[in-house]
Design an enzyme around this catalytic site. Structure first.
Site, PDB file in Angstrom:
ATOM      1  CD  GLU A 200      -3.213  -1.230   2.112  1.00 29.61           C
ATOM      2  OE1 GLU A 200      -3.790  -0.188   2.775  1.00 29.61           O
ATOM      3  OE2 GLU A 200      -3.107  -2.061   3.057  1.00 29.61           O
TER       4      GLU A 200
ATOM      5  CG  ASP B 253      -9.953   1.438   7.160  1.00 29.19           C
ATOM      6  OD1 ASP B 253      -9.608   1.446   8.630  1.00 29.19           O
ATOM      7  OD2 ASP B 253     -11.348   0.982   6.415  1.00 29.19           O
TER       8      ASP B 253
ATOM      9  CG  HIS C  46      -5.461   1.608  14.414  1.00 26.49           C
ATOM     10  ND1 HIS C  46      -5.014  -0.062  15.251  1.00 26.49           N
ATOM     11  CD2 HIS C  46      -6.556   1.401  14.144  1.00 26.49           C
ATOM     12  CE1 HIS C  46      -5.813  -0.382  15.186  1.00 26.49           C
ATOM     13  NE2 HIS C  46      -7.457   0.126  14.747  1.00 26.49           N
TER      14      HIS C  46
ATOM     15  CG  HIS D 272     -10.337   4.152  13.228  1.00 25.91           C
ATOM     16  ND1 HIS D 272     -10.993   2.744  12.657  1.00 25.91           N
ATOM     17  CD2 HIS D 272     -10.279   3.276  14.782  1.00 25.91           C
ATOM     18  CE1 HIS D 272     -10.711   1.773  13.651  1.00 25.91           C
ATOM     19  NE2 HIS D 272      -9.863   1.835  14.622  1.00 25.91           N
TER      20      HIS D 272
HETATM   21  N1  GTA Z   1      -5.566   0.451   4.084  1.00 23.02           N
HETATM   22  O1  GTA Z   1      -5.071  -4.204   5.242  1.00 23.02           O
HETATM   23  C1  GTA Z   1      -5.173  -3.431   5.562  1.00 23.02           C
HETATM   24  C2  GTA Z   1      -6.006  -3.007   6.505  1.00 23.02           C
HETATM   25  N2  GTA Z   1      -6.394  -3.802   7.153  1.00 23.02           N
HETATM   26  C3  GTA Z   1      -6.572  -5.755   7.465  1.00 23.02           C
HETATM   27  C4  GTA Z   1      -7.481  -3.330   8.427  1.00 23.02           C
HETATM   28  N3  GTA Z   1      -7.896  -1.995   7.432  1.00 23.02           N
HETATM   29  C5  GTA Z   1      -7.161  -2.029   6.939  1.00 23.02           C
HETATM   30  N4  GTA Z   1      -6.635  -0.638   6.563  1.00 23.02           N
HETATM   31  C6  GTA Z   1      -6.083  -0.502   5.146  1.00 23.02           C
HETATM   32  N5  GTA Z   1      -5.269  -2.602   4.873  1.00 23.02           N
HETATM   33  O2  GTA Z   1     -11.543  -0.117  10.379  1.00 23.02           O
HETATM   34  C7  GTA Z   1      -8.414  -0.884   9.350  1.00 23.02           C
HETATM   35  C8  GTA Z   1      -9.696  -1.771   9.114  1.00 23.02           C
HETATM   36  C9  GTA Z   1     -10.244  -0.841   9.995  1.00 23.02           C
HETATM   37  C10 GTA Z   1      -8.889  -0.132  10.943  1.00 23.02           C
HETATM   38  C11 GTA Z   1      -8.287  -1.584  11.732  1.00 23.02           C
HETATM   39  O3  GTA Z   1      -7.968  -1.096  10.069  1.00 23.02           O
HETATM   40  O4  GTA Z   1     -11.291  -1.793   7.875  1.00 23.02           O
HETATM   41  P1  GTA Z   1      -9.758  -1.841  14.321  1.00 23.02           P
HETATM   42  O5  GTA Z   1      -8.339  -2.630  14.898  1.00 23.02           O
HETATM   43  O6  GTA Z   1      -9.899  -0.752  15.605  1.00 23.02           O
HETATM   44  O7  GTA Z   1     -10.589  -3.261  13.555  1.00 23.02           O
HETATM   45  O8  GTA Z   1      -9.172  -1.270  12.752  1.00 23.02           O
HETATM   46  P2  GTA Z   1     -12.247  -3.050  13.605  1.00 23.02           P
HETATM   47  O9  GTA Z   1     -12.846  -1.467  13.938  1.00 23.02           O
HETATM   48  O10 GTA Z   1     -12.672  -4.557  14.190  1.00 23.02           O
HETATM   49  O11 GTA Z   1     -11.911  -3.738  12.196  1.00 23.02           O
HETATM   50  P3  GTA Z   1     -13.156  -3.786  11.000  1.00 23.02           P
HETATM   51  O12 GTA Z   1     -12.595  -4.774   9.813  1.00 23.02           O
HETATM   52  O13 GTA Z   1     -13.273  -1.674  10.570  1.00 23.02           O
HETATM   53  O14 GTA Z   1     -14.473  -4.126  11.710  1.00 23.02           O
HETATM   54  C12 GTA Z   1     -15.234  -3.987  12.608  1.00 23.02           C
HETATM   55  C13 GTA Z   1     -16.937  -4.344  11.971  1.00 23.02           C
HETATM   56  O15 GTA Z   1     -16.993  -2.964  10.616  1.00 23.02           O
HETATM   57  C14 GTA Z   1     -17.155  -5.112  11.832  1.00 23.02           C
HETATM   58  O16 GTA Z   1     -17.283  -6.273  12.359  1.00 23.02           O
HETATM   59  C15 GTA Z   1     -17.769  -5.075  10.493  1.00 23.02           C
HETATM   60  O17 GTA Z   1     -19.357  -4.959  10.629  1.00 23.02           O
HETATM   61  C16 GTA Z   1     -17.503  -4.230   9.087  1.00 23.02           C
HETATM   62  N6  GTA Z   1     -16.901  -4.130   8.036  1.00 23.02           N
HETATM   63  C17 GTA Z   1     -15.339  -4.922   8.208  1.00 23.02           C
HETATM   64  N7  GTA Z   1     -15.220  -4.803   7.069  1.00 23.02           N
HETATM   65  C18 GTA Z   1     -15.919  -4.259   6.347  1.00 23.02           C
HETATM   66  C19 GTA Z   1     -16.036  -3.823   4.885  1.00 23.02           C
HETATM   67  N8  GTA Z   1     -14.956  -4.205   4.194  1.00 23.02           N
HETATM   68  N9  GTA Z   1     -17.066  -3.590   3.848  1.00 23.02           N
HETATM   69  C20 GTA Z   1     -17.568  -3.442   5.455  1.00 23.02           C
HETATM   70  N10 GTA Z   1     -17.646  -3.211   6.524  1.00 23.02           N
HETATM   71  C21 GTA Z   1     -17.371  -4.125   6.726  1.00 23.02           C
END
Ligand code: GTA
Length: 329
Positions: A177, A197, A269, A271
């Protein structure tokens, strides 16, 4: 009225020609399937669905568990918002199928050109059981964790069970990335990388979503923050907000800037989401505004070390079982 009738005739004719086109497309698809090159260009070809973990007609998304080349995988599919800058093309270059007409009311199925009809698709492969559980729709429970609970229950659990943060290290080391980085402060004490994100396709500002990932690798979450981290937190707030304003024209007053507790990934991190966007995880039970975090640490340097924090856990979450075993629920 006559005008309407004529338009409806036109539409019926359009539908007839649609049928001819549809036939042709079917034929084209058949011949595409025989073309090895186009099949191998689709990395999702042959995906076998095991189960739909979650779906929402309102959010227009679906979370699917299945197998991709014999590996466990989770696929998240999401319809993206309609963009104002595509309206002209949508109106002029789409096909319309009349569904019903009544007085001044008509509904259509609009078939836009392929490039305006994309589905944002996220693939996690190989996915662990924890990933599958994370996306499964489950009952949630609020847990109140004291500072001591964190050290005796949560910390040992996350040290043994948490998601890999390899993707974070890949970003910090420019192994992945790198071209998406919006801003970097390379200082190893107060520096960070700001990038979109992966939930944001960057096509519209309505659902703007960036994350700031700190260079330091010794801060797992909010719980580790003390007064000594204020320069880091203030630096993130100031520089990320400046860069978001410069690059996207979105002012700090239009941003929701927060940390999750519990996060999914235990590497600090922050948001940054558009205030108008109800991002998943932006509710009061999980999101802690960066400005509140800064003020709490200014008032009490050990605030996050000692105070109770409340957060939701899903029924299948191992951490919930640990709290139950400890008689805390
Ligand atoms: N740029 O490889 C990545 C990457 N990954 C693996 C995670 N993130 C990434 N960003 C980049 N490259 O906002 C992002 C995630 C998240 C942040 C980690 O890093 O998108 P966090 O540690 O507080 O974890 O934040 P969190 O918030 O639980 O993770 P996440 O994935 O956002 O999940 C929360 C809820 O969001 C999930 O339970 C689900 O309901 C929803 N969700 C997750 N992914 C998606 C999606 N792609 N589309 C819609 N809803 C989603």
């Amino acid at each position: 009225m006559a005008e309407n009738t004529k338009r409806e005739v036109d539409l019926v004719e359009e539908n007839e020609s649609d049928a001819v086109i549809a036939k042709k497309m079917k034929k084209d698809t058949k011949s595409d399937q025989g073309n090895d090159k186009s099949v191998s260009a689709n990395p999702l070809f042959g995906f076998k669905t095991t189960t739909v973990l979650r779906e929402s007609a309102r959010e227009k998304n679906m979370f699917i568990h299945g197998k991709l080349n014999d590996q466990e995988a989770v696929i998240i599919m999401e319809k993206t918002p309609i963009r104002e800058d595509t309206l002209l093309e949508l109106f002029n270059c789409s096909r319309l199928k009349l569904e019903m007409s009544n007085d001044i009311y008509r509904t259509y199925q609009l078939q836009p050109p392929a490039h305006l009809n994309e589905i944002k698709t996220t693939v996690v492969c190989p996915a662990t059981e924890k990933h599958v559980k994370k996306y499964l729709l489950q009952e949630t429970y609020l847990v109140e964790e004291s500072g001591d609970d964190y050290r005796s229950i949560t910390l040992p659990y996350i040290q043994s069970q948490s998601f890999s943060v390899q993707w974070v290290y890949n970003i910090l080391e420019k192994k992945a990335e790198a071209e998406r980085i919006v801003f970097e402060d390379p200082d190893q004490a107060v520096g960070f990388v700001l990038l979109p994100d992966f939930k944001w396709d960057q096509k519209q500002l309505d659902d703007l979503y960036l994350i700031a990932i700190v260079h330091r690798r010794d801060i797992k979450s909010l719980r580790d923050l003390t007064v000594q981290h204020l320069p880091l937190l203030n630096n993130i707030r100031k520089k990320a907000e400046e860069n978001i304003l410069n690059k996207y024209g979105v002012a700090a007053s239009k941003l929701r800037v927060y940390l999750h507790y519990q996060p999914s990934y235990y590497h600090l991190h922050v948001h940054f989401t558009a205030l108008s966007f109800e991002a998943p995880g932006s509710g009061v039970e999980r999101a802690h505004l960066l400005s509140d975090v800064i003020q709490n640490l200014e008032l009490d340097s050990q605030y996050y070390h000692s105070r109770s924090l409340t957060f939701p856990l899903r029924s299948g979450d191992g951490l919930l079982s640990k709290f139950k075993e400890a008689g805390k629920l």
